[in-house]
Design an enzyme around this catalytic site. Structure first.
Site, mmCIF file in Angstrom:
data_model
loop_
_atom_site.group_PDB
_atom_site.id
_atom_site.type_symbol
_atom_site.label_atom_id
_atom_site.label_comp_id
_atom_site.label_asym_id
_atom_site.label_seq_id
_atom_site.Cartn_x
_atom_site.Cartn_y
_atom_site.Cartn_z
ATOM 1 N N GLY A 15 0.825 -1.208 0.000
ATOM 2 C CA GLY A 15 0.000 0.000 0.000
ATOM 3 C C GLY A 15 0.859 1.258 0.000
ATOM 4 N N GLN A 16 0.184 2.408 0.087
ATOM 5 C CA GLN A 16 0.895 3.695 -0.011
ATOM 6 C C GLN A 16 1.989 3.800 1.056
ATOM 7 O OE1 GLN A 16 -1.206 7.190 1.242
ATOM 8 N NE2 GLN A 16 0.141 8.592 0.135
ATOM 9 N N ASP A 56 -3.928 -12.439 3.781
ATOM 10 C CA ASP A 56 -5.217 -11.766 4.000
ATOM 11 C C ASP A 56 -5.387 -11.585 5.505
ATOM 12 O OD1 ASP A 56 -7.824 -10.953 4.252
ATOM 13 O OD2 ASP A 56 -8.661 -12.546 2.985
ATOM 14 N N TYR A 146 -15.229 4.684 8.067
ATOM 15 C CA TYR A 146 -13.783 4.601 8.292
ATOM 16 C C TYR A 146 -13.450 5.136 9.696
ATOM 17 C CZ TYR A 146 -8.807 5.745 7.386
ATOM 18 O OH TYR A 146 -7.436 5.844 7.433
ATOM 19 N N LYS A 150 -11.819 3.294 12.983
ATOM 20 C CA LYS A 150 -10.587 3.771 13.632
ATOM 21 C C LYS A 150 -10.817 3.980 15.130
ATOM 22 C CE LYS A 150 -7.808 3.556 10.181
ATOM 23 N NZ LYS A 150 -6.746 2.549 10.169
ATOM 24 N N ILE A 176 -1.552 11.547 3.964
ATOM 25 C CA ILE A 176 -0.128 11.332 3.671
ATOM 26 C C ILE A 176 0.145 11.597 2.188
ATOM 27 C CG2 ILE A 176 1.795 9.678 3.774
ATOM 28 C CD1 ILE A 176 0.630 10.370 6.561
HETATM 29 C C1 AKB Z 1 -8.129 9.020 4.013
HETATM 30 O O1 AKB Z 1 -8.191 10.057 3.330
HETATM 31 O O2 AKB Z 1 -9.071 8.233 4.137
HETATM 32 C C2 AKB Z 1 -6.851 8.734 4.762
HETATM 33 C C3 AKB Z 1 -6.870 9.233 6.167
HETATM 34 C C4 AKB Z 1 -6.931 10.660 6.431
HETATM 35 O O3 AKB Z 1 -6.796 8.465 7.083
HETATM 36 N N1 AKB Z 1 -5.746 9.303 4.061
#
Ligand code: AKB
Length: 320
Positions: A15-16, A56, A146, A150, A176
């Site tokens: 990944g990035q 995975d 998301y 988190k 990032i």
């Molecule tokens: C996103 O944009 O979803 C991520 C983050 C800010 O965690 N880069």
């Protein structure tokens, strides 16, 4: 307790962040001591210079077998669905981001002595917090899936530390910016895409409005923070949810202006889409004093130095 060697597994190594962090870890620990776990994107030639495994994170048995096979003592669990993808596939985001992390924490608990790194995000914040200089300790009421994953993940990390003494360390990354692997499915991705289009086409259409200020960081600072927090003495890591981490804050218009200093013919227009709502729910800047105080965090790049470095690197790579 079995004696473990100094061997690292990076889950999400293509990944990035993973693709650069894995190489930095190999430089530090030796290339044979850092295993690159990949799932969707195949490993690059550089990543194949050390051990790599198709992995995975949703399969606890497969992660456990890999940890045993390589006698791993440190896991960076970076596999994740980001904010924009998470809104399209909330169930997938939960399974990878929360259940994936839970798998790693459970394995680490069973194999005592395994240290875990997990990236949280500024996306833990939502309603009811000051948008500027958002404090470390504040209500965590995200409005994206998301963000929910988190917050849940941070609480899991804290729980495993309190109840099982697990050495788990966690950072709240801002957006990032990086010159190597592209990000995918995030709301801050515009800040990477814009450089490619500026160099290739001298034009970019931004999916956020021109004044959407967000906290951001350049990859070398992100790598440094992710390695420094893992190297810090356990007693100095006082926050086991996630440390706020700040580098710089800028809006698309400010980034455009900075790129135009180097590429004066570059033009940008703005067509905000569904990601605008996500950006609007996030802080504009973060208060990272606790990371600075506890383990000496200090970023090196600002908007001008990052822009200069990105353009130089991408020009060299994308030149015909
Ligand atoms: C996103 O944009 O979803 C991520 C983050 C800010 O965690 N880069």
């Amino acid at each position: 307790m079995p004696k473990r060697s100094n061997r690292v597994l990076v889950i999400g190594a293509t990944g990035q962040i993973g693709s650069e962090l894995t190489l930095a870890l190999r430089k530090h620990h030796g290339k044979d001591n850092v295993v690159a776990g990949w799932y969707i994107d195949k490993p690059t030639k550089a990543l194949k210079e050390g051990p790599f495994e198709h992995l995975d994170v949703r399969s606890r048995s497969h992660v456990a077998e890999t940890i045993e096979k390589y006698d791993i003592d440190t896991v960076y669990q970076l596999a994740a669905l980001l904010s924009a993808t998470g809104e399209k596939d909330p169930g997938g985001a939960w399974r990878v981001n929360v259940e994936g992390l839970h798998n790693v924490l459970e394995i680490a608990r069973e194999h005592k002595g395994i240290k875990v790194f997990w990236p949280s995000s500024m996306a833990v914040y939502g309603e009811g917090v000051p948008a500027v200089n958002t404090p470390q300790v504040a209500p965590l009421l995200p409005t994206t899936m998301y963000g929910v994953t988190k917050v849940a993940g941070e609480l899991l990390c804290d729980y495993y530390h309190r109840h099982y003494g697990l050495d788990v360390r966690c950072l709240r990354y801002p957006g990032i910016v990086s010159s190597e692997a592209l990000p995918g499915g995030g709301t801050t991705d515009y800040a990477v895409e814009i450089f490619y289009d500026a160099i290739k086409k001298e034009r970019y259409t931004c999916f956020l409005s021109k004044d959407s200020t967000l906290p951001m960081m350049y990859m070398p600072d992100c790598i440094k923070a992710s390695m420094d927090i893992m190297a810090a003495p356990a007693a100095s890591v006082k926050t086991r949810t996630g440390y706020n981490l700040a580098g710089m804050s800028f809006s698309p218009a400010e980034l455009v202006k900075e790129i135009q200093r180097i590429i004066p013919t570059f033009e940008c227009d703005y067509k905000p889409d569904f990601r605008q709502k996500i950006a609007d729910s996030w802080p504009k800047s973060l208060d990272d004093r606790e990371a600075r105080r506890d383990w000496g965090w200090k970023p090196s790049y600002d908007l001008a130095s990052m822009t200069q470095d990105m353009v130089t690197r991408l020009r060299a790579r994308l030149a015909p």
